[in-house]
Structure formats: C-alpha cells, structure tokens
Design a protein around this motif. Sequence first.
Motif, mmCIF file in Angstrom:
data_model
loop_
_atom_site.group_PDB
_atom_site.id
_atom_site.type_symbol
_atom_site.label_atom_id
_atom_site.label_comp_id
_atom_site.label_asym_id
_atom_site.label_seq_id
_atom_site.Cartn_x
_atom_site.Cartn_y
_atom_site.Cartn_z
ATOM 1 N N ASN A 39 0.957 -0.905 0.272
ATOM 2 C CA ASN A 39 -0.039 -0.179 0.105
ATOM 3 C C ASN A 39 0.814 1.201 0.063
ATOM 4 O O ASN A 39 1.691 1.498 0.950
ATOM 5 C CB ASN A 39 -0.955 -0.009 1.252
ATOM 6 C CG ASN A 39 -1.976 1.074 1.246
ATOM 7 O OD1 ASN A 39 -2.272 1.667 0.114
ATOM 8 N ND2 ASN A 39 -2.408 1.299 2.423
ATOM 9 N N ILE A 40 0.858 1.933 -0.885
ATOM 10 C CA ILE A 40 1.871 3.288 -1.304
ATOM 11 C C ILE A 40 0.978 4.484 -1.493
ATOM 12 O O ILE A 40 0.036 4.194 -2.506
ATOM 13 C CB ILE A 40 2.640 3.033 -2.295
ATOM 14 C CG1 ILE A 40 3.603 1.972 -2.171
ATOM 15 C CG2 ILE A 40 3.491 4.321 -2.619
ATOM 16 C CD1 ILE A 40 4.278 1.603 -3.256
ATOM 17 N N ASP A 53 2.455 -7.866 2.800
ATOM 18 C CA ASP A 53 0.886 -7.810 2.942
ATOM 19 C C ASP A 53 0.088 -8.919 3.594
ATOM 20 O O ASP A 53 0.968 -9.730 4.322
ATOM 21 C CB ASP A 53 0.387 -8.158 1.193
ATOM 22 C CG ASP A 53 0.870 -9.459 0.668
ATOM 23 O OD1 ASP A 53 0.884 -10.394 1.306
ATOM 24 O OD2 ASP A 53 1.150 -9.346 -0.247
ATOM 25 N N GLU A 54 -1.047 -8.940 3.698
ATOM 26 C CA GLU A 54 -1.759 -9.912 4.779
ATOM 27 C C GLU A 54 -1.502 -11.140 4.524
ATOM 28 O O GLU A 54 -1.607 -12.036 5.293
ATOM 29 C CB GLU A 54 -3.403 -9.760 4.613
ATOM 30 C CG GLU A 54 -3.665 -8.207 5.071
ATOM 31 C CD GLU A 54 -3.751 -7.142 3.824
ATOM 32 O OE1 GLU A 54 -3.234 -7.484 2.845
ATOM 33 O OE2 GLU A 54 -4.071 -6.290 4.419
ATOM 34 N N GLU A 55 -1.075 -11.539 3.446
ATOM 35 C CA GLU A 55 -0.752 -13.316 2.877
ATOM 36 C C GLU A 55 0.790 -13.499 3.514
ATOM 37 O O GLU A 55 1.127 -14.633 3.825
ATOM 38 C CB GLU A 55 -0.673 -13.492 1.690
ATOM 39 C CG GLU A 55 -1.859 -12.696 0.726
ATOM 40 C CD GLU A 55 -2.986 -13.695 1.133
ATOM 41 O OE1 GLU A 55 -2.747 -15.353 1.124
ATOM 42 O OE2 GLU A 55 -4.177 -13.358 1.288
ATOM 43 N N ASN A 60 3.030 -6.913 9.582
ATOM 44 C CA ASN A 60 2.616 -6.532 10.794
ATOM 45 C C ASN A 60 1.680 -5.234 10.698
ATOM 46 O O ASN A 60 1.217 -4.762 11.595
ATOM 47 C CB ASN A 60 3.752 -5.840 11.583
ATOM 48 C CG ASN A 60 4.787 -4.842 10.860
ATOM 49 O OD1 ASN A 60 4.321 -4.052 9.681
ATOM 50 N ND2 ASN A 60 6.046 -4.769 11.292
ATOM 51 N N GLY A 61 1.404 -4.726 9.406
ATOM 52 C CA GLY A 61 0.418 -3.770 9.121
ATOM 53 C C GLY A 61 1.003 -2.358 9.539
ATOM 54 O O GLY A 61 0.037 -1.418 9.357
ATOM 55 N N SER A 105 7.756 -1.982 -4.869
ATOM 56 C CA SER A 105 7.126 -2.620 -5.968
ATOM 57 C C SER A 105 6.202 -3.591 -5.367
ATOM 58 O O SER A 105 6.304 -4.218 -4.260
ATOM 59 C CB SER A 105 8.414 -3.149 -6.900
ATOM 60 O OG SER A 105 8.457 -4.300 -6.738
ATOM 61 N N ALA A 106 5.587 -3.952 -6.247
ATOM 62 C CA ALA A 106 4.614 -5.093 -6.074
ATOM 63 C C ALA A 106 5.008 -6.223 -6.229
ATOM 64 O O ALA A 106 5.123 -7.039 -7.409
ATOM 65 C CB ALA A 106 3.054 -4.895 -6.826
ATOM 66 N N ARG A 107 5.208 -6.886 -5.022
ATOM 67 C CA ARG A 107 6.235 -8.372 -5.427
ATOM 68 C C ARG A 107 5.324 -9.616 -4.879
ATOM 69 O O ARG A 107 6.042 -10.781 -4.343
ATOM 70 C CB ARG A 107 7.562 -8.226 -4.866
ATOM 71 C CG ARG A 107 8.749 -7.330 -5.437
ATOM 72 C CD ARG A 107 9.790 -7.619 -4.897
ATOM 73 N NE ARG A 107 10.501 -8.805 -4.709
ATOM 74 C CZ ARG A 107 11.173 -9.448 -5.955
ATOM 75 N NH1 ARG A 107 11.055 -8.684 -7.051
ATOM 76 N NH2 ARG A 107 11.568 -10.621 -5.726
ATOM 77 N N GLN A 108 4.197 -9.412 -4.668
ATOM 78 C CA GLN A 108 3.196 -10.351 -4.162
ATOM 79 C C GLN A 108 3.379 -11.768 -4.683
ATOM 80 O O GLN A 108 2.832 -12.684 -4.471
ATOM 81 C CB GLN A 108 1.654 -10.012 -3.872
ATOM 82 C CG GLN A 108 1.017 -9.649 -5.299
ATOM 83 C CD GLN A 108 1.118 -8.281 -5.609
ATOM 84 O OE1 GLN A 108 2.032 -7.466 -5.297
ATOM 85 N NE2 GLN A 108 0.284 -7.933 -6.287
#
Length: 141
Positions: A39-40, A53-55, A60-61, A105-108
């Motif tokens: 989240n950016i 992320d939550e996965e 830790n949010g 970056s989005a590395r999910q």
Amino acid sequence: MEKRLIGKFDKADFPMLKMENIAIKIDTGAYTSSIHCNNIVEQEDALHCTFLDEEHPLYNGTEIIFKDYDIVFVKSSNGIIQKRFQVQSTIKIFDKLYKISLSLSARQEMRYPVLIGRKFLTKKFIVDPELTDVSYNLKIK
C-alpha cells in the motif's frame, strides 16, 4: 573493507521498517534493490507505505511515513520500464547495519519479498549461489 561471502538467499532485518528475519534474494543481475510494498499513498509531501501484505506470515500492518523519497524508473528483466518510488532505509545483515536504497514494488507474486541488487552488494559482498542463509545461520547461533 573486507568482503563477506553471501549466498543466493538469506534473511535480513530492516530496523527502520520495523521488520525482522525477512527473506531476501540476492540478484547480481539486478542493479537496484526492491521491496514488496502493498500500500503506497503519496499525500501532503509524504509517502505512506505498508510493507509486505496480509498473505505474508511476518506482515505487521505498520504504516511507515517517508518525508524524503524519490521517483525512479526501473527496467525489469523483460525490458519493461516501471515508475517506482524509492526510499532510503537500513538493512541489518551479518550483524551489521548498512544504508540501502529500496524501490517499492508489488512483489506479491514473487517468492521473496526483497530483492538485493548489485548497487548494494558492490564492495561489500561476494556471492556464492550454492550457499543459503549464511547471515541468518550466524545470527541464530
């Protein structure tokens, strides 16, 4: 400065980001280092970020706010150029704290949330791709 031997994969701490034992992939083919940021939000001259992320089991949010950041253009291995935010942080590996530039970056979809590139590795480490968790194994002993 004497260079340390590091393997293809390891775990590191990111004290400024309040994260410990995060899996990292050492990638000598990448110039810059990047970290998975879910989240950016850019607002009021600051960058608000939530890492992982939550996965992810170590999620830790915690929201981290960067007042100093840059916008960079990064070419991926498939030749596509992406616009990314880049922040300055710290990484603790081999019980030593280093400064590091991280592009967000989005590395999910990736197995490792952090990619460590040549810009950070140069003059500090020698990579042996047969080794794994060299720093982490020293830490837990």
